[in-house]
Design a protein around this motif. Structure first.
Motif, PDB file in Angstrom:
ATOM      1  N   LEU A 299     -21.911  14.648  13.707  1.00 15.22           N
ATOM      2  CA  LEU A 299     -22.226  14.038  15.007  1.00 15.22           C
ATOM      3  C   LEU A 299     -21.151  13.004  15.304  1.00 15.22           C
ATOM      4  O   LEU A 299     -20.842  12.158  14.465  1.00 15.22           O
ATOM      5  N   ILE A 300     -20.584  13.103  16.494  1.00 11.09           N
ATOM      6  CA  ILE A 300     -19.529  12.173  16.861  1.00 11.09           C
ATOM      7  C   ILE A 300     -19.867  11.504  18.187  1.00 11.09           C
ATOM      8  O   ILE A 300     -20.664  12.020  18.959  1.00 11.09           O
ATOM      9  N   GLU A 301     -19.266  10.358  18.405  1.00  9.73           N
ATOM     10  CA  GLU A 301     -19.253   9.824  19.758  1.00  9.73           C
ATOM     11  C   GLU A 301     -17.884  10.164  20.303  1.00  9.73           C
ATOM     12  O   GLU A 301     -16.864   9.632  19.855  1.00  9.73           O
ATOM     13  N   ASP A 302     -17.852  11.049  21.267  1.00 11.20           N
ATOM     14  CA  ASP A 302     -16.571  11.594  21.701  1.00 11.20           C
ATOM     15  C   ASP A 302     -15.914  10.710  22.751  1.00 11.20           C
ATOM     16  O   ASP A 302     -16.580  10.027  23.520  1.00 11.20           O
ATOM     17  N   TYR A 303     -14.589  10.737  22.723  1.00 11.39           N
ATOM     18  CA  TYR A 303     -13.778  10.052  23.727  1.00 11.39           C
ATOM     19  C   TYR A 303     -12.775  11.065  24.233  1.00 11.39           C
ATOM     20  O   TYR A 303     -12.490  12.067  23.565  1.00 11.39           O
ATOM     21  N   LYS A 304     -12.225  10.827  25.407  1.00 14.57           N
ATOM     22  CA  LYS A 304     -11.274  11.783  25.952  1.00 14.57           C
ATOM     23  C   LYS A 304     -10.275  11.049  26.818  1.00 14.57           C
ATOM     24  O   LYS A 304     -10.656  10.280  27.708  1.00 14.57           O
ATOM     25  N   VAL A 305      -9.017  11.321  26.538  1.00 12.31           N
ATOM     26  CA  VAL A 305      -7.958  10.680  27.317  1.00 12.31           C
ATOM     27  C   VAL A 305      -8.049  11.138  28.770  1.00 12.31           C
ATOM     28  O   VAL A 305      -8.376  12.288  29.056  1.00 12.31           O
ATOM     29  N   LYS A 306      -7.791  10.230  29.679  1.00 17.56           N
ATOM     30  CA  LYS A 306      -7.798  10.484  31.125  1.00 17.56           C
ATOM     31  C   LYS A 306      -9.187  10.817  31.660  1.00 17.56           C
ATOM     32  O   LYS A 306      -9.321  11.404  32.727  1.00 17.56           O
ATOM     33  N   ALA A 460      -1.178   6.944  22.904  1.00 19.77           N
ATOM     34  CA  ALA A 460      -2.494   6.502  22.419  1.00 19.77           C
ATOM     35  C   ALA A 460      -2.509   5.007  22.137  1.00 19.77           C
ATOM     36  O   ALA A 460      -3.566   4.383  22.130  1.00 19.77           O
ATOM     37  N   GLY A 461      -1.312   4.447  21.909  1.00 19.71           N
ATOM     38  CA  GLY A 461      -1.249   3.021  21.627  1.00 19.71           C
ATOM     39  C   GLY A 461      -0.919   2.194  22.846  1.00 19.71           C
ATOM     40  O   GLY A 461      -0.614   1.011  22.720  1.00 19.71           O
ATOM     41  N   SER A 462      -0.949   2.788  24.009  1.00 21.07           N
ATOM     42  CA  SER A 462      -0.658   2.005  25.212  1.00 21.07           C
ATOM     43  C   SER A 462      -1.940   1.731  25.970  1.00 21.07           C
ATOM     44  O   SER A 462      -2.844   2.559  26.009  1.00 21.07           O
ATOM     45  N   ARG A 463      -1.978   0.572  26.582  1.00 18.34           N
ATOM     46  CA  ARG A 463      -3.222   0.175  27.251  1.00 18.34           C
ATOM     47  C   ARG A 463      -3.572   1.081  28.424  1.00 18.34           C
ATOM     48  O   ARG A 463      -4.730   1.260  28.750  1.00 18.34           O
ATOM     49  N   GLY A 464      -2.533   1.618  29.050  1.00 18.65           N
ATOM     50  CA  GLY A 464      -2.794   2.449  30.227  1.00 18.65           C
ATOM     51  C   GLY A 464      -3.439   3.767  29.867  1.00 18.65           C
ATOM     52  O   GLY A 464      -4.176   4.340  30.671  1.00 18.65           O
ATOM     53  N   THR A 465      -3.135   4.278  28.675  1.00 18.99           N
ATOM     54  CA  THR A 465      -3.652   5.591  28.292  1.00 18.99           C
ATOM     55  C   THR A 465      -4.790   5.457  27.286  1.00 18.99           C
ATOM     56  O   THR A 465      -5.853   6.021  27.460  1.00 18.99           O
ATOM     57  N   ASN A 466      -4.521   4.715  26.223  1.00 14.00           N
ATOM     58  CA  ASN A 466      -5.473   4.541  25.133  1.00 14.00           C
ATOM     59  C   ASN A 466      -5.757   5.851  24.393  1.00 14.00           C
ATOM     60  O   ASN A 466      -5.153   6.870  24.673  1.00 14.00           O
ATOM     61  N   SER A 467      -6.685   5.772  23.482  1.00 12.38           N
ATOM     62  CA  SER A 467      -6.892   6.885  22.557  1.00 12.38           C
ATOM     63  C   SER A 467      -8.170   7.643  22.868  1.00 12.38           C
ATOM     64  O   SER A 467      -9.141   7.073  23.340  1.00 12.38           O
ATOM     65  N   GLY A 468      -8.147   8.924  22.561  1.00 10.95           N
ATOM     66  CA  GLY A 468      -9.334   9.758  22.744  1.00 10.95           C
ATOM     67  C   GLY A 468      -9.937  10.221  21.432  1.00 10.95           C
ATOM     68  O   GLY A 468     -10.741  11.153  21.411  1.00 10.95           O
ATOM     69  N   VAL A 469      -9.543   9.567  20.340  1.00  8.48           N
ATOM     70  CA  VAL A 469     -10.094   9.935  19.032  1.00  8.48           C
ATOM     71  C   VAL A 469     -11.589   9.630  19.009  1.00  8.48           C
ATOM     72  O   VAL A 469     -12.035   8.614  19.534  1.00  8.48           O
ATOM     73  N   ALA A 470     -12.348  10.540  18.420  1.00 11.11           N
ATOM     74  CA  ALA A 470     -13.803  10.379  18.412  1.00 11.11           C
ATOM     75  C   ALA A 470     -14.254   9.511  17.246  1.00 11.11           C
ATOM     76  O   ALA A 470     -13.601   9.475  16.204  1.00 11.11           O
ATOM     77  N   PHE A 471     -15.361   8.817  17.436  1.00  8.68           N
ATOM     78  CA  PHE A 471     -15.954   8.065  16.338  1.00  8.68           C
ATOM     79  C   PHE A 471     -16.987   8.953  15.644  1.00  8.68           C
ATOM     80  O   PHE A 471     -17.824   9.573  16.307  1.00  8.68           O
ATOM     81  N   ILE A 472     -16.909   8.998  14.313  1.00  8.94           N
ATOM     82  CA  ILE A 472     -17.786   9.901  13.568  1.00  8.94           C
ATOM     83  C   ILE A 472     -19.032   9.155  13.126  1.00  8.94           C
ATOM     84  O   ILE A 472     -18.960   8.158  12.413  1.00  8.94           O
ATOM     85  N   ARG A 473     -20.183   9.648  13.575  1.00  7.27           N
ATOM     86  CA  ARG A 473     -21.442   9.012  13.170  1.00  7.27           C
ATOM     87  C   ARG A 473     -21.970   9.603  11.871  1.00  7.27           C
ATOM     88  O   ARG A 473     -22.505   8.895  11.031  1.00  7.27           O
ATOM     89  N   TYR A 474     -21.857  10.906  11.740  1.00  8.35           N
ATOM     90  CA  TYR A 474     -22.273  11.565  10.503  1.00  8.35           C
ATOM     91  C   TYR A 474     -21.224  12.601  10.154  1.00  8.35           C
ATOM     92  O   TYR A 474     -20.750  13.317  11.032  1.00  8.35           O
ATOM     93  N   ARG A 475     -20.854  12.652   8.871  1.00  5.54           N
ATOM     94  CA  ARG A 475     -19.944  13.716   8.455  1.00  5.54           C
ATOM     95  C   ARG A 475     -20.363  14.280   7.110  1.00  5.54           C
ATOM     96  O   ARG A 475     -21.119  13.662   6.362  1.00  5.54           O
ATOM     97  N   TYR A 476     -19.821  15.461   6.824  1.00  5.73           N
ATOM     98  CA  TYR A 476     -20.307  16.246   5.696  1.00  5.73           C
ATOM     99  C   TYR A 476     -20.062  15.558   4.359  1.00  5.73           C
ATOM    100  O   TYR A 476     -20.898  15.626   3.457  1.00  5.73           O
ATOM    101  N   ALA A 477     -18.905  14.873   4.222  1.00  8.31           N
ATOM    102  CA  ALA A 477     -18.615  14.233   2.939  1.00  8.31           C
ATOM    103  C   ALA A 477     -19.674  13.179   2.614  1.00  8.31           C
ATOM    104  O   ALA A 477     -20.063  13.008   1.461  1.00  8.31           O
ATOM    105  N   GLU A 478     -20.149  12.480   3.649  1.00  9.72           N
ATOM    106  CA  GLU A 478     -21.187  11.486   3.395  1.00  9.72           C
ATOM    107  C   GLU A 478     -22.480  12.176   2.967  1.00  9.72           C
ATOM    108  O   GLU A 478     -23.198  11.674   2.098  1.00  9.72           O
TER     109      GLU A 478
END
Lengths: 636, 237
Positions: A299-306, A460-478
């Motif tokens: 389960l992720i909290e997804d983000y998306k550029v633009k 991804a490191g610029s304020r105008g664009t920023n990053s779309g990497v998702a935050f992982i709430r649950y993953r299999y290794a855990e």
């Protein structure tokens, strides 16, 4: 006559047509607001309501709560002038990590309304309706889990509370439920909804069967360990059970945790560890970046550029020299500490400090900066940008100056200022562009940068664009680690070893641990290195009742740091750094090689102190005053 | 024209200053409740800003505590309105026993405040430090004391460790930045609790000063890291 007729006619007309009933006249459906039936008539519409509810979950570390929600606990140094208090305070307030009670119950109310409205909806197909209902219940259960982790038992409100305006709201005042009741609720909800949710590894940003089971496993594990280890801190309990779980329930919870985790592990939903790259460190880093071919995230909290939903984690934490906003003072904030770096094992499953001094205390010289970290768990380089490593194809420039033959340090605060070395006239750079120099913020002050979640995509490191990497709430290794811990606590170390070895092999630790080698310390250690910066460490140490031991408020010495690595009770109160220097001694065979020093950044003046009153965050007197049935937390 | 505006401004300011200031509706609290936490009249000694108590006043709608802190020498003082109060200590990690009405629920003391009042809160500590002798000589500080176990029944607690602390200021304790040097002894290593000896060398003090403050403390087992101390002593070399 004509006049009279026309007046009469007019009066008649007005009397006949002009009078509507008041209720007909005044009740007009608004054209800009959907009523409940309309809102719950179209699946797309309901998804947009759900989207809002998904984003309002309360993750401990999360991108929308900012980089500092990943900091603290001596696992990192905060290189930001506004955040130094993290390493300068001597204790945490009792309200720390608490929740805004009113916002929380406002959110729960909306979830309750969502569930009620969904079940009353007539315009939705039965499968849609069932899925939405299950998602609402998942979010509500997961949110209660977040609450119980922080506050212990809280009032369990599962329906809309309506005030009758009688002037007496006492019938709405609910007492706190037992801590175990909340965990039981989370577990039973997960069981109830798991088959109503879609199954399969492709369902990531919305609740799935895997997510429900992962939540169940984690919750049961937490409850089990509070029951088991709560006996070591009998003062951290309330007589009504609002805080503390009876010891006897421990095994029951561990059994549930193991069963739920195994349902994912042996299931057919297709979850597996992420192994898509040959370089194991790159592979581990990519696990947090790859959204497409990733069978590990549940389960992720997804983000998306633009799309408008982006975050500044990369902007805030990227290495200064290659940073896209360094000119604007946005880079390098989160600097992992040496404390964490030391915790990564050697490939032969042993612990040893990073070798910067030989047996007789003389510095060890390295030709390449990275050599000092050789032969370690791949997760080290996958979680942390080490001195000499590359990010976005560019080598980071981390070194604190020249070390002269007499052991003194030759450096300057401004890396762009060239200075002639002693005995020379040719000005050269004497400090890495990425630090470290005490007080130079937005550059590392510990000698390391964070790599986990750091997005190498251009822009991804610029304020105008920023990053779309998702935050992982649950993953299999855990899930595997949860299963391993539950199995270990249930006296099945062979099962535990099997699960732990899978996670370890992915990190290059291919020599399997035997059942006899699985100890409590091993489990604590494995979670620390695998799940670093994912919002686990506080809750893990709380549930094992180790927080007051590890963060005991005493200053940490270098021997403290370098000994007892891998011991669960090891003190961890101040974030240390490892600073590289170029050795300058013309004519000496070691001239130009690298030497290292263990350094306590001089802005670190505090020492983490976790008191018994910190185990459960304070409930404000505004809450207890408004509802006298809410009992206060212990020891505050 | 300019003069006129100034006049108007002046008059307005004058009017504001004349009419706007009424006295506050409420008088400030004037009654002092003070005293110390004591065992048989002897004050207990704590770490700065570590332990406190709560006061609740009867007669208002919502219930909220007035939180107060014990000073390092065990004293307290609160400025209050006249009224009926309840005093309680909700923190169970204090180094003394606070009665509980039912297990887990701290008891309270009723206080009727009509005039300023001095009262000692009598408690039973787990340990008392008896006859502490702290002396300084030739760059060293030596301490001897007796650790008297007051609560000897099953609810008593062991000693985790004992320590001697010195600091440049009168805030001396196990807290971070509240000692420049410490000497510790594990509870298990204590052979005779009636005669505990600790000593340490005084480090270089920057800036130099010719005195230090010192005290000894007992860290009590299974009590969330709580200490009880001896009175702070100023030592001059």
């Amino acid at each position: 006559m004509k006049k009279i007729i026309s007046i009469a006619l007019l009066t008649f007309l007005i009397g006949f047509t002009g009078c509507k009933k008041d209720s007909d006249f005044l009740t007009i459906d608004p054209t800009s607001i959907l009523n409940n039936q309309q809102a719950f008539s179209d699946p797309q519409q309901v998804v947009s309501i759900l989207a809002d509810l998904y984003t309002r979950q309360n993750d401990f570390s999360s991108f929308n709560r900012g980089w500092s929600s990943f900091a603290d606990f001596s696992e990192s140094f905060p290189s930001d002038g506004g955040a130094y208090n993290i390493v300068q305070r001597n204790d945490w307030g009792f309200g720390e990590w608490g929740v805004n009670w009113f916002d929380s119950y406002g959110y729960i109310r909306e979830l309750n309304l969502f569930i009620a409205r969904d079940s009353a909806a007539t315009g939705l197909s039965a499968p849609d309706k069932a899925r939405f209902m299950a998602e609402g219940r998942f979010l509500r259960a997961n949110y209660y889990f977040e609450l119980v982790k922080r506050m212990g038992g809280v009032p369990l409100i599962l329906e809309q509370l309506k005030y009758d305006f009688s002037g007496d709201p006492t019938y709405l005042q609910r007492p706190r439920a037992k801590e175990s009741d909340i965990y039981d609720f989370v577990i039973s909800e997960a069981e109830a909804i798991k088959n109503l949710l879609p199954a399969g590894v492709k369902e990531k940003s919305r609740a799935s069967k895997g997510a429900a089971l992962a939540m169940e496993a984690r919750a049961a594990l937490y409850a089990g360990s509070i029951a088991k280890y709560g006996v070591t801190t009998p003062l951290v309990s309330l007589s009504g059970g609002e805080v503390g779980i009876p010891n006897a329930k421990g095994n029951e919870y561990y059994t549930i945790a193991l069963r739920a985790a195994q349902e994912i592990i042996t299931g057919t939903d297709g979850y597996s560890l992420y192994k898509n790259k040959t370089d194991l460190a790159d592979n581990f880093a990519n696990l947090f970046l790859d959204k497409d071919a990733n069978n590990e995230t549940i389960l992720i909290e997804d983000y998306k550029v633009k799309s408008g939903k982006v975050h500044g984690f990369t902007t805030n934490n990227q290495p200064f020299s290659s940073g896209e906003e360094s000119g604007n003072g946005d880079a390098g904030r989160l600097n992992p500490s040496l404390n964490l770096v030391e915790a990564f094992e050697n490939l032969d499953n042993t612990y040893s400090p990073i070798p910067y001094r030989d047996g007789s205390g003389n510095p060890i010289y390295y030709t390449n900066q990275l050599d000092i970290f050789a032969g370690r768990d791949a997760r080290l380089a996958g979680t942390i940008i080490l001195p000499g490593a590359t990010f976005k194809g560019q080598q980071v420039d981390i070194w604190a100056g020249y070390k002269l033959a007499d052991g003194s340090v030759f450096t300057t605060q401004d890396a762009s200022k060239l200075v002639a070395l002693p005995g020379t006239t040719n000005p050269v750079q004497v400090l890495g562009k990425d630090g470290p120099y005490n007080g130079n913020d937005k550059r590392t002050q510990s000698g390391f940068y964070i790599r986990k979640y750091l997005d190498p995509t251009p822009g991804a490191g610029s304020r105008g664009t920023n990053s779309g990497v998702a935050f992982i709430r649950y993953r299999y290794a855990e899930v595997l680690l949860n299963a391993a811990e539950a199995a270990f606590e249930l006296g099945q170390p062979d099962v535990a070893a099997g699960y732990m070895n899978q996670v370890r092999a992915r990190a290059g630790l291919v020599i399997p641990l035997t059942a006899g080698q699985i100890t409590f310390d091993r489990i604590v250690h494995e979670r620390r290195v695998e799940l670093a910066f994912e919002g686990h460490i506080l809750f893990d140490l709380k549930r094992w009742r180790l927080a007051h031991v590890v963060w005991d408020g005493q200053k940490m010495t270098i021997p403290d740091l370098l000994t007892n690595i891998g011991t669960a009770t090891k003190r961890n109160t101040q974030p240390y750094g490892l600073w590289p220097y170029k050795y300058y001694n013309p004519g000496n065979p070691n001239n130009g090689k690298w030497v290292y020093d263990v350094v306590l950044p001089n802005l670190v003046t505090g020492a983490n102190k976790f008191q018994f009153g910190n185990y459960y965050s304070q409930i404000g007197s505004d809450v207890t005053g408004a509802n006298p049935k809410i009992v206060k937390q212990p020891n505050q | 024209m300019k003069i006129k505006i100034y006049h108007i401004l002046f008059i307005a300011l004058f009017a504001i200053s004349i009419f706007s200031c009424k006295k506050d509706n409420y008088k400030p609290p004037t009654l002092t409740l003070s005293g110390k936490v004591a065992y048989k009249g002897e004050a207990l000694q704590f770490q700065y800003n570590q332990f406190g108590f709560e006061l609740y006043q009867y007669g208002f709608g919502r219930v909220g505590a007035i939180g107060q802190i014990f000073a390092p020498d065990g004293t307290f003082s609160a400025l209050l309105f006249a009224g009926d109060y309840k005093l309680t200590i909700p923190n169970a990690t204090v180094p003394f026993k606070w009665n509980q009405t039912v297990p887990g629920i701290p008891d309270s003391i009723a206080i009727n405040l009509t005039a300023s009042k001095t009262m000692d809160i009598e408690v039973i500590p787990f340990y008392m430090i008896r006859t502490p002798q702290i002396t300084a000589s030739a760059g060293k500080v030596n301490a001897t004391f007796k650790a008297e176990k007051i609560i000897t029944d099953a609810t008593g607690k062991g000693i985790e460790k004992v320590a001697l602390f010195i600091n440049k200021t009168q805030f001396v304790s196990s807290g971070n930045n509240e000692s420049v040097q410490t000497a510790e002894l594990d509870g298990a290593a204590i052979t005779d609790p009636n005669n505990i000896t600790l000593s340490l060398s005084v480090p270089a003090l920057v800036p130099t000063q010719t005195y230090i403050f010192a005290r000894v403390g007992i860290k009590i087992k299974d009590l969330g890291g709580s200490w009880i101390y001896s009175p702070v002593q100023k030592l001059t070399f």
